[in-house]
Every structure is written in C-alpha cells, then in structure tokens.
Design a protein around this motif. Structure first.
Motif, PDB file in Angstrom:
ATOM      1  N   SER A   8      26.556  39.471  46.866  1.00  0.00           N
ATOM      2  CA  SER A   8      27.542  39.378  47.735  1.00  0.00           C
ATOM      3  C   SER A   8      27.723  38.198  48.536  1.00  0.00           C
ATOM      4  O   SER A   8      28.910  37.677  48.679  1.00  0.00           O
ATOM      5  CB  SER A   8      27.232  40.608  48.702  1.00  0.00           C
ATOM      6  N   SER A  36      39.308  37.039  52.572  1.00  0.00           N
ATOM      7  CA  SER A  36      38.797  36.401  51.367  1.00  0.00           C
ATOM      8  C   SER A  36      37.805  37.153  50.645  1.00  0.00           C
ATOM      9  O   SER A  36      37.578  37.417  49.408  1.00  0.00           O
ATOM     10  CB  SER A  36      38.245  34.889  51.709  1.00  0.00           C
ATOM     11  N   VAL A  37      37.035  37.934  51.433  1.00  0.00           N
ATOM     12  CA  VAL A  37      35.865  38.666  51.087  1.00  0.00           C
ATOM     13  C   VAL A  37      36.305  39.832  50.528  1.00  0.00           C
ATOM     14  O   VAL A  37      37.134  40.699  51.153  1.00  0.00           O
ATOM     15  CB  VAL A  37      34.802  38.831  52.242  1.00  0.00           C
ATOM     16  N   SER A  43      37.611  37.277  42.512  1.00  0.00           N
ATOM     17  CA  SER A  43      37.465  38.466  42.865  1.00  0.00           C
ATOM     18  C   SER A  43      38.053  39.753  42.089  1.00  0.00           C
ATOM     19  O   SER A  43      37.063  40.677  42.097  1.00  0.00           O
ATOM     20  CB  SER A  43      38.547  38.458  44.366  1.00  0.00           C
ATOM     21  N   VAL A  60      29.238  35.462  46.221  1.00  0.00           N
ATOM     22  CA  VAL A  60      30.722  35.692  45.999  1.00  0.00           C
ATOM     23  C   VAL A  60      31.842  35.512  47.072  1.00  0.00           C
ATOM     24  O   VAL A  60      32.606  35.068  47.150  1.00  0.00           O
ATOM     25  CB  VAL A  60      31.090  36.857  45.112  1.00  0.00           C
ATOM     26  N   SER A  61      31.120  36.043  48.147  1.00  0.00           N
ATOM     27  CA  SER A  61      31.907  35.776  49.365  1.00  0.00           C
ATOM     28  C   SER A  61      32.029  34.297  49.794  1.00  0.00           C
ATOM     29  O   SER A  61      33.337  33.842  50.233  1.00  0.00           O
ATOM     30  CB  SER A  61      31.178  36.550  50.739  1.00  0.00           C
ATOM     31  N   LEU A  63      34.511  32.512  47.646  1.00  0.00           N
ATOM     32  CA  LEU A  63      36.091  33.188  47.601  1.00  0.00           C
ATOM     33  C   LEU A  63      36.505  32.578  49.079  1.00  0.00           C
ATOM     34  O   LEU A  63      37.590  32.090  49.227  1.00  0.00           O
ATOM     35  CB  LEU A  63      35.922  34.646  47.894  1.00  0.00           C
ATOM     36  N   ILE A  64      35.546  32.637  50.029  1.00  0.00           N
ATOM     37  CA  ILE A  64      36.187  32.155  51.452  1.00  0.00           C
ATOM     38  C   ILE A  64      36.252  30.759  51.397  1.00  0.00           C
ATOM     39  O   ILE A  64      37.456  30.056  51.697  1.00  0.00           O
ATOM     40  CB  ILE A  64      34.967  32.343  52.720  1.00  0.00           C
ATOM     41  N   THR A  96      35.207  40.248  39.548  1.00  0.00           N
ATOM     42  CA  THR A  96      33.806  40.944  40.110  1.00  0.00           C
ATOM     43  C   THR A  96      34.085  42.264  40.236  1.00  0.00           C
ATOM     44  O   THR A  96      33.258  43.206  39.893  1.00  0.00           O
ATOM     45  CB  THR A  96      33.673  40.133  41.517  1.00  0.00           C
ATOM     46  N   ILE A 122      21.245  43.321  46.559  1.00  0.00           N
ATOM     47  CA  ILE A 122      22.827  43.203  46.735  1.00  0.00           C
ATOM     48  C   ILE A 122      23.408  42.009  47.659  1.00  0.00           C
ATOM     49  O   ILE A 122      24.486  41.842  47.528  1.00  0.00           O
ATOM     50  CB  ILE A 122      23.422  44.637  47.014  1.00  0.00           C
ATOM     51  N   ASN A 164      39.335  29.796  49.374  1.00  0.00           N
ATOM     52  CA  ASN A 164      40.733  30.227  50.033  1.00  0.00           C
ATOM     53  C   ASN A 164      41.000  29.135  50.981  1.00  0.00           C
ATOM     54  O   ASN A 164      42.304  28.568  51.157  1.00  0.00           O
ATOM     55  CB  ASN A 164      40.697  31.552  50.864  1.00  0.00           C
ATOM     56  N   LEU A 165      39.886  28.677  51.784  1.00  0.00           N
ATOM     57  CA  LEU A 165      40.041  27.351  52.945  1.00  0.00           C
ATOM     58  C   LEU A 165      40.676  26.299  52.140  1.00  0.00           C
ATOM     59  O   LEU A 165      41.399  25.731  52.649  1.00  0.00           O
ATOM     60  CB  LEU A 165      38.787  27.345  53.527  1.00  0.00           C
TER      61      LEU A 165
END
Lengths: 317, 507
Positions: free
Chosen positions: B477, A141-142, B434, B480-481, B484-485, B437, B473, B488-489
């Motif tokens: 980060s 995902s990351v 993603s 966004v991480s 996205l995680i 970005t 940073i 997706n889950l």
C-alpha cells in the motif's frame, strides 16, 4: 430547453441500447453454463433457454431479451450462483446495501467537502489553504482501498470501535447496521470529500477575485455577506451539478469497498457473477452500471442549464 | 531654413557596400521545452515528486536483482512473517527482528519458548511487554500465577520441525553439517517418552500429559532424547549436540525414508545457502515482499507506460481527424466515442477477459480493454486543441502555400498541442496504475502467471492476514500510494510548466 433534454435522453437511450447489444452478443457468444443433471431446476432453465432463443441468431435472441425486459422485467434465471432464481429479484435484494452505504457516504462528505473548500478558498495562500490543498491532493491520488485498509486496521481492529465486516441482515435502518456500515462509509467518503474540496476551492478562489465581488464590497456589504450572497451563488453553478452526479452515482457503488467490508451489494454480486461465470447476472449488472454512468453524465449536463441562467443549452450560439 | 535646398554633394551614402543584416540576438534563445523545464524546476514539490518517482523506479528495477529470492520461491513455513535481518536483529534495536506480539502467555508457554531457546541456541523471546499476576487457589493453596504479553521472533520460534527425508538427502545434510559446523539435525525424541505427543516437534524435555514441561528441582529442563537404537533410520556420523555421549539417536525409520527433527532455521541455510533475510517480511504465500513489490511494480509501470503510449497514439490521430475536418465527420466520430465511453471500464475488462484471455493471454487482453476506452480522453483533448488552432492565421498561411491536410495536421497544429498532451500522459499513468491495482486486487485479472505477481495481488494476499501481519499489506500500500501521489504531483507540475499563461507569475 425541453427539446434539448429530449434530444439528450434519446441519445442516451440509443447509446445504452448499442452498449447492451454489444455486451449481449459478446456474452451469448460464450458457451452457456453447463447445468447439473438430476437437479429439478435444470429442466426449468433449459426450457427458459429454449424460450430465450438460444441456438437462434443473435439479433433474434436480443429481440427476445428486450421484449422480456420491457413486458415482464424478466432478465432470465441465474444458472450458477443462485441456481434457478430470478436474476432481477436477486439484484433488487442486493441494491439496498449499496444504496444505503453510498447515501450515508455522500450525506457525510458533501457538507464536509464544500466546507473545507470554502475555508481553504477564504484563507487562500495561508497555511490552512496549503494544508487542505496538500491533504486533498494526497487523498485524491491514493486509491480508496488503502484508506479502507487503514480504517479497518486502526478503527476496527486496534481500537475496536466498529465491527470488522458489515453486519448481515436486512434491517437497513437499525442503529447496529448503521454502525457496522460506518467503516465502509468513511472509506468511500475520503475521495468524495477531497473531490468536493478541490472543486469548491478552485471555483471560489476564482469567483472571489472577480470584479462583482469588489463592487459588492464597495457598496457596503461585509465580507461574509458578499461571500454568501454573491460568491457562493456563483460557485453553486459548478458544485450543484456535481452533487446531482454523485447522487446518481450512489447506485453503482464501489467494487473494492464492497469486497473489503463484505457489503452484500451490487458490486459484490457483480464480482461473484464474474468469478462464477453467471452470465445473466453479469448482463444485468453490466447494463445497470452502464445506465447509471450515462444517467449521471446526462443529469450533470442538463442541470447546468437549469441552474445557470447564462448557459443556454443546445442553442446554436 | 538651412535644411532646405541642400546641395546634392553634401549627401553621402550611409551604406553602399556593406550588406544589411538583422543583428544577431545577444542572448541565447530558449525553446518551448527548455522554457517549460526551467519553470518545472522552480516548482519544488514537483521536483521532489520526480526524485521520489526516480527512487521508486530504481527500487522496482533493483530490488528483484539484489534480493536473494526469486518470485517462485515460496517458503512453506515462513509465511506472513515480519521483516527480519539477523545482523540487525542481533543488535537488539527493535527493528528487523521478525517480531510478533503474543498476548496471554502462561508459565507453560514460557517454558515452551525456553525449550526452543535451549535446544537450538536461538532465543525466540525478544522481550516481555507486560506481566500480570493473579492469585488462584489451587488444591486448597493460594498461588501466584503470571500471564505475560511477550514479543517473539517468528523465525526462531519455528524451532525444530519433523521432516521425512530420503536416505541420500539425510546423508547430504550430514556432509553439509560437517562442512559448515551448523547443527541441522537434532536428536530424535520418541513420542513414547513424551506422552505420545506427535504434533509438537519442539518438545525434547520431560513433559506431563498436557505437554507442559516438567523441570527438575533446579528448574532445568530434563532431556528425553531417544536412545532406542533399534528404531534408527540411518547411520548418523556427523555433529552431535552438547551433552550427547554418543548414545542419542538422530532419526527413525519411516517406510523407506528417514524421519528426523530438523531445526528449520538451519535447514533453511542448508536449502538456500544463506540465512533468512526479509527486508519487508514475507507475505501469506511465503514470498519475499521486498522482491515481490519490485516485480509487481515493474509490470505496473511498464504496462502503464505502454497503455499511455498506445492511447496517446490512437487518441491523437482520432482527435486530430475529428478536430481538423469537423462537420459531419466530427459528428459521426464523436457518436462512436460517446458510445465507447459509455461502457464501464470494469465491464469492458471482464468481457475481454472472458473472450480473449484464452486465445491471446491475460496481459494482451487486459491491454485491449484499456485501449478500447482509454484513448477517448486523449482524442477529445486533441480535438479541442485542433479546434483552437485550426482557424488561426498561420494555418491559413500554410494552406495558402499549398500544405497538404496531413502536413497541416501533424506539422503545424499538432506541435502546438504537444504540451497539453504530455501533461495528460503524465496524469494518465497513475490512473492506469491505480485501476490495474484495483482490478488485480479484486481478482478480476490474475497476472501471476505472466508477471509473477502484482501490487494488487500482494494486497489481497496481505489482507488475508491483516490483523496478525499488517506489514504484508502495509508495504504494497505504501509503495503504490507513494507512486501515485508523486506521479500526480509530477503531472501537476508539468501542467503548470507547459502552461504559458502562468509564465512570469512567480518571477
């Protein structure tokens, strides 16, 4: 089989031709870069542009473009970024950096990825499996550049193990170069490892529960023997084409990773060409990316047919 | 055999008047969606992911509202500074104190920090992390010299700056000082009194020619504030610092304006009406990250939802036509989508940017780039579903009853594939976020004019000062991480929930 392969390749070339045509026309529709006066290259570039048929209909231009590529591998001159230099030469200079970083990355990540996948599948529904699966999920995902930042900050800056950016120069096989590539290689590897782990685990868990595995155990094979001789062989049907795909994909590399670690590769060239509006470089890079993408797809598809005798490519049934 | 030859009168009707009905189902029926929802709720990780998504969405909506800053406020001095909230910094917990680590500080620089602390009353020194002593021989004598690694508060260590103000502005600051009792303007120091040093506004004490403080024999710094009234820029009638007997001069004339020494922290309060408060620090542009991440995330999420909605719509129609009609139509349409899917996304984006960005704006052309190739996945998904369902009996029945093609496609077949499609939308959204970005990080797309900023832009700005200000940073980060995680889950959870074949596995 042979007929199917030929068909696929012909279709791919046709697709490539159309995409090139679309890109070509769109690029030529833009006003060409203005040339500085008083530069010895200006006259050369202008003459070349005349020869390339600027001011003629687009299809004529496209014809000249294709003819130059096929007869002389001539993609034109750079008119902004590397003023007056041959685009194809610049491109070939940039290719090794990309290929080497990506090559190291897949050499590193494929064994690890497959290994982790096998381990997770064999220990299905234990904490090992949960741990590996969760980490895989997170890594997939990351986006890769987050890992790149972490690696750059922790390994290169805090611990000082690696240089911050990739070393300049063209000694691709020297140890120093290898070390300076490692941060980039690792950042690229995370995603590939996770991808292979996931595929291998999914495939192997399915194979392990199938009936021929039970038969293999019943006829007296140990678990290890059965897994290696029967289960892994069946997994290979899915994994090997993916490896082929990765190998073709090493050419295209990653724009983001190349930017972060200042790798003088194809991706960086592409970014610079966009920023400087150097259309000839852009055109070559675009065709290259398209061709690599199409080739990877076709190799994966065809390798299925070669590896798995049960799959009959292109048959009507 | 008494069951034979039963006389007719022995027969009775079991039911003559009552009408015959199916009994109603005792239990409530569950719809497909309700069923999926139930199964989704059982999946712990997806529920957690959904909660995290909700939290991040609330963050994106709320943070620009509650932050005292707007995206256009770019501070000229507080750039790449660590998180700081004064109220928390005062508690000395080691968080939100705007701390940065400064290695190899000698006695001279320690006196410099002390000078700032004594003048402005705000001590930049948080604590001393490490002290190393070395014995050096200086003019024939051995002497201990100390080197320190210290943590300083970046907001306080700015201290005093030189500022050139108009007479009106100078007057307004004085009025504000009188009103609030906060000292902004500090007495002027004439360069002639400090060996002509003009680039260190924080020096207000006696120094040698290298700029090192020369304390008196008790170790106190000796003030050298200007008393040369002939150079005074403007009349000063406001707060005076402690120890001023009224002779200190607070400004100097500078070609039609006033130059003065201004404590930036207090000047900031004068400008914005509040103290600096940066929950996530500032980036290299001097923007508040807490607010900027929210602004960037708003755009990313809305954009991703728009892209998936458009792609869903186009892809569903395209795939439905392909899958339903099949044959030559399918062949032709497949070739078209094959060609389009061969175009690398980054190439498409660049071409759209080059051609359309001038005419329709950056965002619409960016959207087109997504739409031109993005719907293909959805189309092939729908096509597959149509191939699966179109031969089944209920379709034949509906066709026999005279349903038109459109009705068959969208009333009978499409609802059956809706689960698969919803799932893939949930997985398309993180993909769009993603890649958006990445492209803004690379600078191929610049959304700053439209959206103010974007997460990718924040990351590339943060990367500039990665070693000195890792927070700039880290926060984008992290955001966004996490996003996205959890998307997706969440998507995986939806996929399992909508997949009826897994039904009952976990019960």
């Amino acid at each position: 089989m042979g007929k199917y392969v030929a068909q696929r390749i012909a279709l791919m070339l046709f697709t490539l031709l159309i995409i090139t045509l679309i890109c070509f026309v769109l690029v030529r529709m833009l006003p060409p870069a203005e040339l500085p006066l008083n530069d010895p290259h200006t006259a050369v570039i202008e003459a070349r542009r005349e020869a390339q048929g600027y001011n003629k209909p687009y299809l004529v231009q496209f014809g000249i473009f294709l003819r130059n590529i096929f007869t002389k591998f001539d993609w034109g001159l750079s008119d902004k970024l590397y003023f007056g230099q041959n685009v194809a030469d610049i491109f070939l200079q940039k290719l090794p950096a990309t290929v080497f970083t990506n090559l190291y990355s897949i050499i590193l990540s494929i064994p690890i990825g497959i290994g982790l996948g096998i381990w997770a599948a064999l220990k299905k529904n234990t904490w090992v499996d949960y741990f590996i699966s969760t980490v895989t999920m997170v890594v997939i995902s990351v986006p890769s550049f987050v890992f790149a930042f972490i690696i750059q900050y922790v390994l290169s800056y805090k611990l000082g193990w690696f240089p911050f950016l990739m070393k300049a120069g063209t000694d691709w096989l020297s140890w120093d170069m290898f070390v300076s590539m490692l941060p980039a290689v690792m950042s690229l590897s995370f995603g590939v490892i996770a991808g292979f782990t996931r595929t291998t685990r999914a495939e192997l868990t399915e194979v392990l529960t199938s009936e021929f595995m039970l038969l293999a155990r019943t006829k007296g094979l140990t678990k290890a023997q059965a897994t290696i001789r029967h289960a892994l062989k069946n997994c290979a049907v899915v994994i090997v084409p993916a490896i082929f795909g990765e190998f073709i994909g090493i050419m295209s590399g990653s724009l983001v990773i190349e930017k972060i670690f200042a790798i003088p590769g194809v991706g960086n060239l592409y970014l610079n060409a966009i920023n400087a509006r150097d259309y000839n470089i852009f055109m070559l890079d675009s065709c290259f990316y398209t061709a690599v993408g199409l080739a990877a797809g076709i190799v994966v598809d065809i390798s299925y047919g070669f590896i798995d005798p049960r799959i009959r490519m292109g048959s009507k049934k | 055999m008494e069951y034979e030859h039963i006389p007719a009168e022995k027969f009775t009707f079991t039911q003559m008047d009552a009408s015959l009905h199916d009994t109603k189902l005792e239990t409530k029926s569950r719809s497909y969606l309700a069923d999926a929802f139930l199964r989704f709720r059982k999946n712990k990780s997806s529920v957690v992911a959904a909660i995290i998504i909700a939290f991040l969405l609330v963050f994106a909506i709320v943070s620009p509202i509650i932050s005292p800053y707007t995206i256009n406020q770019k501070d000229k001095f507080y750039q790449s500074y660590a998180p700081f909230v004064r109220q928390i910094a005062d508690m000395k917990l080691g968080i939100f104190d705007g701390a940065t680590t400064r290695p190899s500080q000698n006695e001279k620089s320690m006196l410099y920090w002390r000078g700032i602390a004594e003048e402005t009353g705000m001590d930049p020194l948080i604590n001393i992390l490490e002290t190393t002593s070395t014995t050096v021989v200086y003019r024939g004598k051995e002497r201990e010299e100390y080197t320190y690694t210290i943590e300083t508060n970046q907001y306080y260590e700015k201290g005093v700056i030189y500022l050139v103000l108009s007479y009106d502005e100078f007057e307004r600051i004085q009025a504000w000082q009188d009103e609030t009792g906060i000292q902004v303007i500090y007495p002027y120091v004439d360069p002639a009194d400090i060996h002509g040093i003009t680039d260190h506004p924080n020096i207000w004490y006696k120094v040698d020619s290298s700029g090192a403080a020369q304390p008196d024999k008790d170790g106190n710094l000796v003030p050298v504030y200007s008393t040369r009234t002939q150079n005074t820029g403007a009349e000063y009638h406001s707060l005076r610092i402690a120890g001023d007997d009224g002779s200190y001069v607070y400004s100097t004339a500078k070609s039609g304006a006033v130059q003065c020494r201004v404590c930036y922290y207090n000047y900031y309060q004068y400008l914005y009406g509040h103290e600096p408060m940066y929950l996530m620090g500032t980036n290299s542009m001097g923007q508040d990250l807490f607010m900027a991440i929210g602004v960037g995330a708003r755009f990313s999420i809305v954009f991703a939802i728009c892209v998936s909605a458009i792609n869903l719509f186009l892809g569903a129609i395209y795939g439905a036509v392909e899958g339903y009609y099949g044959g030559a139509i399918d062949m032709t349409m497949e070739r078209i989508s094959d060609i389009l899917s061969g175009i690398p996304f980054v190439v498409a984006t660049t071409l759209f940017q080059l051609h359309l960005a001038q005419k329709v704006g950056v965002v619409p052309s960016f959207l087109f780039a997504y739409v031109v190739t993005g719907w293909i996945g959805m189309a092939s998904l729908t096509r597959k579903q149509f191939y699966r369902f179109k031969g089944q009996e209920f379709i034949l029945a509906a066709r026999t009853l005279g349903a038109s093609d459109g009705r068959l496609m969208f009333k009978h077949i499409f609802p059956n594939s809706i689960g698969t499609i919803i799932t893939s939308v949930a997985l398309v959204i993180p993909g769009v976020i993603s890649s958006e970005t990445q492209l803004t990080y690379l600078g191929i797309i610049n959304l700053s004019d439209f959206a103010g900023t974007s997460i990718g832009t924040l990351m590339s700005q943060g990367q500039v000062a990665m070693t000195s200000a890792p927070h700039a940073i880290f926060f984008p980060s992290l955001f966004v991480s996490l996003l996205l995680i959890s998307f997706n889950l969440f998507g995986n959870g939806l996929r399992d929930a909508f997949n009826p074949t897994t039904r009952g596995e976990d019960d």
